[in-house]
Design a protein around this motif. Sequence first.
Motif, PDB file in Angstrom:
ATOM      1  N   ILE A 162       0.841  -1.207   0.000  1.00 24.80           N
ATOM      2  CA  ILE A 162       0.000   0.000   0.000  1.00 24.80           C
ATOM      3  C   ILE A 162       0.870   1.249   0.000  1.00 24.80           C
ATOM      4  N   VAL A 163       1.910   1.250   0.821  1.00 26.38           N
ATOM      5  CA  VAL A 163       2.812   2.408   0.884  1.00 26.38           C
ATOM      6  C   VAL A 163       3.543   2.598  -0.446  1.00 26.38           C
ATOM      7  N   ILE A 164       3.969   1.501  -1.068  1.00 27.34           N
ATOM      8  CA  ILE A 164       4.626   1.569  -2.379  1.00 27.34           C
ATOM      9  C   ILE A 164       3.675   2.159  -3.415  1.00 27.34           C
ATOM     10  N   SER A 165       2.433   1.723  -3.403  1.00 27.61           N
ATOM     11  CA  SER A 165       1.445   2.226  -4.359  1.00 27.61           C
ATOM     12  C   SER A 165       1.176   3.713  -4.151  1.00 27.61           C
ATOM     13  N   LEU A 166       1.091   4.130  -2.907  1.00 22.31           N
ATOM     14  CA  LEU A 166       0.872   5.556  -2.619  1.00 22.31           C
ATOM     15  C   LEU A 166       2.069   6.395  -3.070  1.00 22.31           C
ATOM     16  N   ALA A 167       3.266   5.918  -2.804  1.00 23.47           N
ATOM     17  CA  ALA A 167       4.465   6.651  -3.224  1.00 23.47           C
ATOM     18  C   ALA A 167       4.561   6.716  -4.740  1.00 23.47           C
ATOM     19  N   GLY A 168       4.306   5.584  -5.407  1.00 25.74           N
ATOM     20  CA  GLY A 168       4.324   5.575  -6.870  1.00 25.74           C
ATOM     21  C   GLY A 168       3.277   6.498  -7.458  1.00 25.74           C
ATOM     22  N   SER A 169       2.102   6.535  -6.842  1.00 27.63           N
ATOM     23  CA  SER A 169       1.038   7.427  -7.312  1.00 27.63           C
ATOM     24  C   SER A 169       1.434   8.887  -7.138  1.00 27.63           C
ATOM     25  N   ALA A 170       2.091   9.196  -6.041  1.00 27.91           N
ATOM     26  CA  ALA A 170       2.542  10.581  -5.820  1.00 27.91           C
ATOM     27  C   ALA A 170       3.564  10.996  -6.873  1.00 27.91           C
ATOM     28  N   VAL A 171       4.477  10.093  -7.217  1.00 26.93           N
ATOM     29  CA  VAL A 171       5.460  10.402  -8.263  1.00 26.93           C
ATOM     30  C   VAL A 171       4.763  10.584  -9.606  1.00 26.93           C
ATOM     31  N   LEU A 172       3.809   9.714  -9.906  1.00 21.96           N
ATOM     32  CA  LEU A 172       3.057   9.840 -11.163  1.00 21.96           C
ATOM     33  C   LEU A 172       2.321  11.168 -11.238  1.00 21.96           C
ATOM     34  N   ILE A 173       1.649  11.531 -10.171  1.00 17.94           N
ATOM     35  CA  ILE A 173       0.899  12.794 -10.154  1.00 17.94           C
ATOM     36  C   ILE A 173       1.846  13.973 -10.347  1.00 17.94           C
ATOM     37  N   SER A 174       2.988  13.933  -9.667  1.00 20.21           N
ATOM     38  CA  SER A 174       3.911  15.064  -9.764  1.00 20.21           C
ATOM     39  C   SER A 174       4.506  15.226 -11.160  1.00 20.21           C
TER      40      SER A 174
END
Length: 195
Positions: A162-174
């Motif tokens: 879950i933490v990996i997915s949230l971090a990856g999503s934050a990078v994608l959004i940025s």
Amino acid sequence: NQTIVLKGQIVNEEQFEALELFGLIKPANKIQDLVAASAIVLTLVGFIVLYFYRRQVTFMGDLKSLTVIAIGFLLFLYGARFLIPNRAIIPYFYPISAYALILVTLFNLEIGIIFSLSLSILASYGLSNSMDLTLFYMISSLIGALSIGKGRRITSFFAAAIVISLAGSAVLISYKLTDPFSDLIGLITLISVTF
């Protein structure tokens, strides 16, 4: 000053000929590609050797441990180099951060971080969106390695995922929100794939 093919467009025979004529299909000089790839590989090998020379890690003399690390590294790297190029969604689905989780669980945090950094760089090297992918892989791997703890329970793997997915999503959004060619549906698709 004419566009031959647009991003995401299916290439027909005429466009393929034009791309070939302008030398955009196969690079004219393979030696430059070889020298560039060799430079990044040698730099990363030097980084790993120098790090473990300075840290005096005890397991480095153990052949079983080195074999596990090397085979895992090569499997993840060859899998990435085979599946990722020329794809839009698969790069964000490929589990590079799983390698960091495996190393942290089997060895320790340092090993997981050092080798996952090198894997993240090599997996995305030479691709059209290599900068985005490198940061996506690095940040999600580092956060995953830090969040898994000792990895003794299955719940710690789910929490790390879950933490990996949230971090990856934050990078994608940025990165994707600032890209003028990115659209909202594509961003939502990539975030879904990340999860």
